[in-house]
Design an enzyme around this catalytic site. Structure first.
Site, PDB file in Angstrom:
ATOM      1  CE  LYS A 242      -2.328   2.004   4.873  1.00  0.00           C
ATOM      2  NZ  LYS A 242      -1.442   0.942   5.373  1.00  0.00           N
TER       3      LYS A 242
ATOM      4  CB  SER B 278      -0.952   0.022   1.207  1.00  0.00           C
ATOM      5  OG  SER B 278      -0.262   0.401   2.372  1.00  0.00           O
TER       6      SER B 278
END
Length: 212
Positions: free
Chosen positions: A165, A128
């Site tokens: 993230k 991701s």
């Protein structure tokens, strides 16, 4: 049979270094040192380098590939300085996808230049964060902090699981967005009471990638 356990014990005896002191000097655990001296495990390249440096012996001698015990020093050209390294603890895996439980593995260390502004390493899992050039298996150096700036890459604990993230917090809405760096993943959004589930543990400062 490997000659390394014998030579490791020989070097410790000659240098007058006990296992506890050697563990402190190398960043390896005392249990790991014992495993090496008893031949239970063999050190990887990084651990071998740290053992050799701490004992002031050559890696080739420890491995039985040379009879020359003393390391051979390289004279650097004028104007260049030797890079100094220090060990960073690997605390476990961190997800680049769905959150993944961060299991502490304090007996594992990775050496990097000592001026690296980080406190520990987390190993990236998943895809991701690939647009931020963080790939599966990369070693991410983390600076311990409980707050990061918008747009920075944060290591975050969510309900005892860890993820990596991009961080965006909007105080006027009391809303937090954890944004992947891969368009196939949706952002993770937390607001109001759900913010209590989120704990920042650090900021990503650099990445050590492996060639495939």
């Amino acid at each position: 049979m490997s000659i390394l356990p014998h030579r490791l014990k020989e070097a410790m005896s000659i240098r007058g270094i006990r296992a506890t002191a050697l563990a402190e000097a190398t960043g390896l655990s005392k249990a790991r040192i014992s495993q090496y001296t008893h031949g239970v495990y063999s050190p990887n390249g990084d651990a071998l380098c740290r053992l050799a440096n701490a004992l002031s012996v050559s890696e080739a001698w420890l491995l039985g590939k040379s009879d020359r015990m003393e390391p051979q020093l390289t004279i650097l050209p004028e104007g260049l300085e030797r890079v100094r390294y220090r060990p960073f603890p690997v605390l476990g895996d961190i997800a680049c996808g769905a959150p993944l439980l961060a299991v502490e593995q304090m007996d594992e260390f990775i050496s990097a230049p000592e001026d690296t502004d980080a406190d520990f390493i987390l190993v990236a899992k998943g895809d991701s964060m690939i647009d931020a050039r963080i790939f599966d298996g990369d070693e991410v150096f983390i600076k311990h902090t409980d707050m990061v700036n918008n747009g920075e890459i944060a290591a975050v604990i969510l309900d005892d699981e860890a993820t990596l993230k991009k961080f965006f917090y909007y105080p006027e809405e009391n809303r937090l967005v954890l944004q992947p760096a891969n368009p196939k993943y949706d952002p993770m959004i937390y607001q109001d009471e759900d913010l209590n589930r989120v704990r920042i543990v650090g900021r990503a400062v650099s990445v050590l990638s492996k060639l495939n």
